[in-house]
Write a protein that holds these residues in place. Structure first.
Motif, PDB file in Angstrom:
ATOM      1  N   ALA A 147     -21.391 -21.563 -52.859  1.00 42.47           N
ATOM      2  CA  ALA A 147     -20.994 -22.965 -53.003  1.00 42.47           C
ATOM      3  C   ALA A 147     -21.860 -23.583 -54.080  1.00 42.47           C
ATOM      4  O   ALA A 147     -22.888 -23.038 -54.455  1.00 42.47           O
ATOM      5  CB  ALA A 147     -21.146 -23.710 -51.685  1.00 42.47           C
ATOM      6  N   VAL A 155     -19.293 -31.702 -57.779  1.00 40.51           N
ATOM      7  CA  VAL A 155     -18.894 -32.118 -56.432  1.00 40.51           C
ATOM      8  C   VAL A 155     -17.711 -31.304 -55.911  1.00 40.51           C
ATOM      9  O   VAL A 155     -17.038 -31.721 -54.975  1.00 40.51           O
ATOM     10  CB  VAL A 155     -18.548 -33.630 -56.383  1.00 40.51           C
ATOM     11  CG1 VAL A 155     -19.760 -34.473 -56.679  1.00 40.51           C
ATOM     12  CG2 VAL A 155     -17.389 -33.980 -57.321  1.00 40.51           C
ATOM     13  N   ALA A 156     -17.461 -30.150 -56.511  1.00 45.66           N
ATOM     14  CA  ALA A 156     -16.309 -29.351 -56.086  1.00 45.66           C
ATOM     15  C   ALA A 156     -16.635 -28.573 -54.815  1.00 45.66           C
ATOM     16  O   ALA A 156     -17.590 -27.818 -54.773  1.00 45.66           O
ATOM     17  CB  ALA A 156     -15.911 -28.394 -57.205  1.00 45.66           C
ATOM     18  N   GLY A 157     -15.824 -28.772 -53.790  1.00 44.17           N
ATOM     19  CA  GLY A 157     -15.995 -28.019 -52.550  1.00 44.17           C
ATOM     20  C   GLY A 157     -17.076 -28.613 -51.671  1.00 44.17           C
ATOM     21  O   GLY A 157     -17.765 -29.565 -52.039  1.00 44.17           O
ATOM     22  N   TYR A 158     -17.196 -28.044 -50.474  1.00 41.87           N
ATOM     23  CA  TYR A 158     -18.201 -28.546 -49.535  1.00 41.87           C
ATOM     24  C   TYR A 158     -19.602 -28.165 -50.009  1.00 41.87           C
ATOM     25  O   TYR A 158     -19.809 -27.092 -50.574  1.00 41.87           O
ATOM     26  CB  TYR A 158     -17.956 -27.977 -48.136  1.00 41.87           C
ATOM     27  CG  TYR A 158     -16.683 -28.485 -47.519  1.00 41.87           C
ATOM     28  CD1 TYR A 158     -16.476 -29.844 -47.340  1.00 41.87           C
ATOM     29  CD2 TYR A 158     -15.671 -27.612 -47.125  1.00 41.87           C
ATOM     30  CE1 TYR A 158     -15.300 -30.334 -46.793  1.00 41.87           C
ATOM     31  CE2 TYR A 158     -14.500 -28.088 -46.570  1.00 41.87           C
ATOM     32  CZ  TYR A 158     -14.311 -29.449 -46.408  1.00 41.87           C
ATOM     33  OH  TYR A 158     -13.153 -29.927 -45.867  1.00 41.87           O
ATOM     34  N   ASP A 159     -20.539 -29.045 -49.732  1.00 43.41           N
ATOM     35  CA  ASP A 159     -21.899 -28.858 -50.213  1.00 43.41           C
ATOM     36  C   ASP A 159     -22.700 -28.008 -49.219  1.00 43.41           C
ATOM     37  O   ASP A 159     -23.480 -28.531 -48.423  1.00 43.41           O
ATOM     38  CB  ASP A 159     -22.567 -30.214 -50.430  1.00 43.41           C
ATOM     39  CG  ASP A 159     -23.839 -30.090 -51.238  1.00 43.41           C
ATOM     40  OD1 ASP A 159     -24.342 -28.951 -51.357  1.00 43.41           O
ATOM     41  OD2 ASP A 159     -24.336 -31.106 -51.737  1.00 43.41           O
TER      42      ASP A 159
END
Lengths: 417, 478
Positions: A147, A155-159
Motif C-alpha cells: 500500500a 492518497v490512492a487506496g487504503y492507508d
C-alpha cells in the motif's frame, strides 16, 4: 528456502526475501501453528505474551537499501535494516529520519514501525507513522501485499502504512518500507532547565506553547537517575526534575528560537543551560534509550493530553496514586503527552496495575500499557488496560488480515486472538 | 436505485431529522447529482441532512432496515466523484453539523463537527497564534469532514503534510449505525484506525466529528513569484531548492496557460510572456527567514529565472494566494467545462511529465493548462472541454487516463489529494496488484460488511453489485 516443522517449541528462520516469509507463514497455516516476528530483538517483551511457540521469523536478513532517491527525499528499504545503518546511509546525503530509538544498532525499521517507536524528536517532527509512505507485508495467509507508494503525496487506496504502524506484527509481517526523510538541520542544540517543583514544569510547558516555534525536542525528565547524568549541567545535577529542550534549524533559526525560549523562561524565573548539540551526543543517546528497560525492570507507558502530564507526574510523588516502594525514573515526550516510567523492579502481581494504574489513567482520559517487564502473571487487563471502544472493529480487521490468527497471537489487545 | 420511496421510509426519516432535513423531489436534488467531478452525474433517491451524530446513526439504521445504500457528503467540492450517488440511494449531507466544539491551545487541538467549513476553523483561531494547517484550494467551501474522508492536501502540504498528519481522532458511524470514537488527543492503544479511516472516502464509515491538531503560525513568511522562460528551468529550480535542504512552506508551479487565465480574471499583474511561474513561500522565525529567501532566489537565478517578484506585504501575499486558489474560477473563462487531474510523480520526473502532457495536448486536440504542487510532485493538469460535445468528453477521459498512466510509469500515483472516487477506479488495478486490492477489499468488508457505505467507490469490485454501468470511466467498478 526449505521450511521445516518446528521441532522444538520455537523454530527460528532468518529470512532474506519476502518469498521466504510467505513460505513460512503458509507452512504455519498448514501446520496450525503460530508465527512470531523478530527484528533486532530489542522489543521482544512488548505485548502480552513473551514466548510464542511455533515459527520465529527473524527479519535481519532483509536488510537491503532498495532505492534511495535523495533528491526526492525518499528511501525504500527492507524491513530488517537496522536504524543505525539507515542513519549512516542518509548522512552521506546530509539527510536523516528524525527519530531516535533505543538500541539503534540493532533495532530494525520493521520493528520500529510495528512497535510505533518515535522518541524525543516527536515534538518537532511527528511520529514514525508520519514518515512511512509505502509498505509491503505478508498477511496471515502468506500473501504479499503493498500500500502507499514511493512518492511523498499519495492518497490512492487504503492507508495501510498507518494501519500497520503500531500493530505489533499482528496484521502482517512488514518486509519493505518507503520512508519520507528530511534534510539534516545544520544546527542542533540541546538545553536543560532544572525544575524543583512540578508546578514550575507546567509553567515552563505553557510557555513553550507560546514559543515562536515548537521545539524539536521537549522532554521532561523526572528522577535523579536522569538528572545525575554526566551531560546534565552541573547546577541542575540531582534536581528532582529537568526539562530538556532541543532546537533544530539553521544557525540563525536556532539562535532566534533560543532567544524566544529564554525570554519565555525568564518570565517564570527559570533559566536554560546549553548542553551539547550533535547527533552523536551522549545526551541524545540517553534520551533515545529512556523508554527501554533493562532486565528485571518494568517500563510503563502512559499517554494523556499534554496538559495532564504534570498531574500524572504528581501521582508518582510521595503518597500519590502511582507511588511505589521504588520511585521510577520517568521520561515524558511533553508535546504529545507520552510518558515512560521505568521501575527498578516489577510489581509482584497484576492487581496494582489493574485496580490502580489503569483506572487512574482512564479517569484522566488517558491510556497506559506495559512496554516491558511487569508482574509474572501478566494478563490482558494488566498489560493493556481496558479495551478501547473500537476494539470490536480492531478484531474484525485482525480477522481480515489474519483469518487463522497465527501472526503474533496473544501479543496485542485483541480479546480472543 | 430505490424502487419507490415508501411512506414508512419517509415517515421514519422525517421522525428523525424533521421535514426540513429531507429532500426527495428530483428538482430539489439536482445540486446533489455530482460533486466537483462534473463529467458524471447521478441523482440520489433521497437527501438527508442530519444535525447530530445520533441522527446520523439513526438514519443509517433506517437505511439498513430499508436496505438502502448510503453515500456521505460534505460540501461536494471533491474532484473525483467520491460523493456521486452511484446507483442512487441515500445521500447523507453533513453540512448542518457546523459546530466548532472545543479549542485547546495548551494541548494544541480542536474538536469540530464534520460539516465545519475548513476556513471557519482558522477564522475562529485568528489572534491565537495557531492555525489548522491543511488548506485545500477550496478551503472557503470544503468541510473538514470531507477533507478527512479524502485526506485533502493543498499548497502548504510540502512542509506541513496532508490532512492525516493533522487528524488525531475521529468519531464515526459505521454501517450498522454504531457510533465509535477512534484516537483523540492522547495516544490510544490498538490499531491506528484513525489513520486508515482518513482518506477512506466514506467507504468504511461516516465521519461525524474530528479531533484536529493545531499548529503554531510561523512568525515570518516570505512569498515570491519567480518567472521562467521555460517549464524545464522552473522544474530544475524545484530540485535545486529541495536538494539544498530547504523545505519551503509552498512551492507551486503555474504554466503560461493558467497564468493567462488568472490574469484575465484577476488582473494581478502576472507576466504574460513567462512560460512558467513558481510561487514560492518560505516561513519560520524572523531571524533565519531572509537568508532562506535569498538562497531560494540565488538558486532560481542559477536556473535562469528571468524575474523575481516579492510580495511586499500581507495584502499582496494574500492576493497572490487568492489568485492561486481561484484557478478553478479563472479556468471557467477558458472553456465551458474542465476536469482536473491529480497525478503524482517523483519531483525529479516533473519536467518529463509536463512535457508528456504538452505533447498529449497537441496530439489529442484537448487544451490543457497546468498548475502543480510542484514541491510534492503533485500535478493538476486541467483538461478543457465542452460537455455538449460527446466526442470531447470521450477524448478528455482518454487523455486524463493516459496522463495518470504515465504518472504510474514514472513510479508515481494516480492521486495525490483528490482521491479515487469513481473517476480513477479503473486505474486502481494498474497501481496495485490483484493481491493488494484483495487485501484492501477484505479490509473494507471487515469494517463495512454489507458494503452499504460508499458502494462503487475507490475499489474495483469483482462482480456486478447491482450498480448500473452508466459511464465508460467506471468500467472497472463493475
Amino acid at each position: 528456502m526449505t521450511v521445516q516443522s518446528p521441532s522444538t517449541t520455537t523454530h527460528s528462520e532468518i529470512v532474506s526475501t519476502s518469498e521466504d516469509v510467505s513460505k513460512i507463514v503458509r507452512a504455519a497455516g498448514d501446520q496450525r501453528t503460530s508465527v512470531c516476528i523478530v527484528g533486532g530483538a530489542t522489543s521482544l517483551d512488548y505485548g502480552l505474551l513473551r514466548e510464542i511457540p511455533g515459527f520465529r521469523v527473524v527479519t535481519t536478513g532483509l536488510s537491503r537499501v532498495l532505492d534511495y532517491a535523495a533528491r526526492d527525499m525518499t528511501i525504500t528499504v527492507e524491513a530488517g535494516l537496522p536504524f543505525q545503518t539507515l542513519t549512516e546511509v542518509l548522512l552521506e546525503q546530509n539527510q536523516w529520519l528524525p527519530l531516535d530509538v533505543p538500541h539503534p544498532e540493532r533495532a530494525t525499521l520493521g520493528g520500529i514501525v510495528a512497535c510505533d517507536w518515535s522518541g524525543a524528536f516527536e515534538s518537532g517532527y511527528g511520529t514514525i507513522r508520519d514518515m512511512v509512505i509505502g509498505i509491503s507485508a505478508i498477511d496471515g495467509r502468506g500473501i504479499r501485499f503493498s500500500a502507499g507508494g514511493r512518492v511523498v503525496k499519495n492518497v490512492a487506496g487504503y492507508d495501510f502504512c498507518k494501519l500497520l504502524t503500531g500493530s505489533l506484527g499482528t496484521l502482517g509481517i512488514v518486509t519493505q518500507l518507503t520512508l519520507k526523510v528530511q534534510p539534516l538541520p545544520s544546527t542542533r542544540l540541546l538545553c536543560a532547565v532544572g525544575i524543583e517543583h512540578l508546578d514550575q514544569a507546567e509553567m515552563c510547558l505553557e510557555k513553550m506553547v507560546q514559543a515562536l516555534q515548537q521545539p524539536a525536542v521537549l522532554e521532561i525528565l523526572s528522577g535523579t537517575r536522569w538528572t545525575n547524568r554526566e551531560w546534565m549541567p552541573v547546577e541542575y545535577r540531582g534536581a528532582p526534575h529537568a526539562i530538556v529542550i532541543g532546537l533544530c534549524g539553521s544557525l540563525q533559526d536556532v539562535e532566534g528560537q533560543q532567544r524566544s525560549i529564554s525570554g519565555h523562561l525568564d518570565t517564570v524565573g527559570l533559566k536554560s543551560r546549553e548542553i551539547i548539540g550533535s547527533l552523536e551526543s551522549s545526551a541524545l543517546r540517553d534520551l533515545a534509550g529512556g523508554s527501554a528497560g533493562a532486565d528485571g525492570e518494568m517500563v510503563l507507558m502512559i499517554s494523556v493530553r499534554p496538559s495532564k502530564v504534570v498531574d500524572v507526574l504528581k501521582a508518582f510523588e510521595n503518597d500519590g496514586v502511582l507511588a511505589s516502594s521504588s520511585r521510577p525514573s520517568i521520561q515524558v515526550h511533553a508535546a504529545s503527552g507520552c510518558l515512560f516510567a521505568v521501575y527498578d523492579t516489577s510489581p509482584a502481581d497484576a492487581g496494582w496495575l489493574v485496580h490502580t494504574v489503569h483506572p487512574f489513567v482512564r479517569q484522566m482520559n488517558g491510556w497506559a500499557h506495559i512496554v516491558s517487564g511487569g508482574p509474572p502473571d501478566r494478563t490482558l487487563a494488566s498489560v493493556w488496560g481496558p479495551s478501547p471502544e473500537s476494539i470490536r472493529v480492531m478484531e474484525s480487521v485482525k480477522r481480515a488480515f489474519d483469518p487463522s490468527g497465527i501472526l503474533n497471537p496473544g501479543k496485542f489487545l485483541y480479546r480472543s486472538m | 436505485m430505490i424502487a419507490t420511496l415508501s411512506r414508512p421510509l419517509l415517515d421514519a426519516l422525517t421522525a428523525t431529522v424533521g421535514a426540513n432535513g429531507l429532500l426527495w423531489d428530483r428538482g430539489d436534488m439536482m445540486a446533489y447529482e455530482c460533486d466537483g467531478y462534473v463529467i458524471e452525474k447521478h441523482c440520489p433517491d433521497i437527501v438527508v441532512f442530519p444535525t447530530t451524530t445520533q441522527q446520523v446513526s439513526d438514519v443509517v439504521r433506517i437505511a439498513c432496515a430499508f436496505d438502502i445504500p448510503i453515500v456521505a457528503r460534505g460540501a461536494g467540492t471533491g474532484l473525483a466523484g467520491g460523493t456521486l450517488p452511484v446507483g442512487g440511494g441515500m445521500l447523507i449531507v453533513l453540512t448542518k453539523m457546523t459546530a466548532i466544539e472545543e479549542v485547546h491551545l495548551r494541548d494544541r487541538y480542536a474538536v469540530v463537527q464534520a460539516g465545519v467549513v475548513n476556513i471557519k476553523l482558522n477564522e475562529r483561531l485568528k489572534g491565537t497564534g495557531y492555525h489548522y494547517a491543511p488548506d485545500p484550494s477550496s478551503q472557503g467551501a470544503c468541510t473538514i469532514g470531507g477533507n478527512t474522508a479524502t485526506n485533502s492536501g493543498g499548497p502548504h502540504t510540502l512542509k506541513y503534510g496532508v490532512t492525516v498528519n493533522h487528524v488525531l481522532g475521529v468519531e464515526v458511524v459505521f454501517s450498522d449505525g454504531s457510533i465509535v470514537r477512534t484516537g483523540g488527543p492522547s495516544r490510544t492503544p490498538g490499531l491506528n484506525l484513525t489513520g486508515a479511516i482518513v482518506g477512506s472516502e466514506g467507504t468504511l464509515a461516516i465521519v461525524t466529528r474530528v479531533w484536529v491538531r493545531l499548529t503554531r503560525l510561523p512568525q515570518a513568511v516570505r512569498t515570491m513569484l519567480i518567472e521562467y522562460g521555460s517549464v524545464d528551468e522552473a522544474c530544475r529550480t524545484i530540485g535545486e531548492i529541495i536538494g539544498a535542504g530547504i523545505i519551503p512552506a509552498a512551492l507551486e508551479l503555474m504554466d503560461q496557460g493558467i497564468v493567462r487565465a488568472l490574469e484575465a480574471a484577476f488582473s494581478f499583474g502576472f507576466p504574460l510572456d513567462a512560460a512558467a511561474l513558481l510561487l514560492v513561500e518560505v516561513d519560520g522565525i524572523e531571524d533565519g527567514i531572509n537568508q532562506q529567501m535569498e538562497r531560494v532566489v540565488e538558486l532560481a537565478t542559477e536556473c535562469k529565472a528571468t524575474g523575481v517578484r516579492h510580495a511586499r506585504d500581507s495584502a499582496e501575499r494574500q492576493k497572490l494566494w487568492k489568485c492561486r486558489k481561484l484557478t478553478g474560477a479563472a479556468i471557467g473563462r477558458l472553456a465551458p467545462n474542465y476536469t482536473t487531474q491529480d497525478g503524482v510523480v517523483p519531483r525529479s520526473a516533473l519536467p518529463h511529465i509536463l512535457q508528456y502532457i504538452a505533447n498529449l495536448s497537441a496530439r489529442s486536440g484537448i487544451e490543457i493548462v497546468n498548475v502543480a504542487h510542484a514541491g510534492d510532485g503533485n500535478i493538476h493538469p486541467n483538461l478543457l472541454f465542452d460537455e455538449r460535445e460527446p466526442d470531447q468528453i470521450e477524448r478528455v477521459i482518454r487523455v486524463g487516463q493516459e496522463i495518470l498512466e504515465e504518472c504510474l510509469a514514472c513510479g508515481g500515483s494516480v492521486s495525490g489529494e483528490h482521491g479515487i472516487g469513481v473517476e480513477k477506479i479503473s486505474l486502481m488495478d494498474r497501481m496495485f496488484s490483484a493481491d493488494d486490492l484483495d487485501v484492501m477489499r477484505r479490509f473494507r468488508n471487515a469494517v463495512n460488511p454489507d458494503g452499504r457505505l460508499g458502494a462503487g467507490k475507490m475499489l474495483p469490485t469483482l462482480a456486478g453489485c447491482g450498480i448500473t454501468q452508466s459511464h465508460p470511466r467506471r468500467r472497472g467498478g463493475l
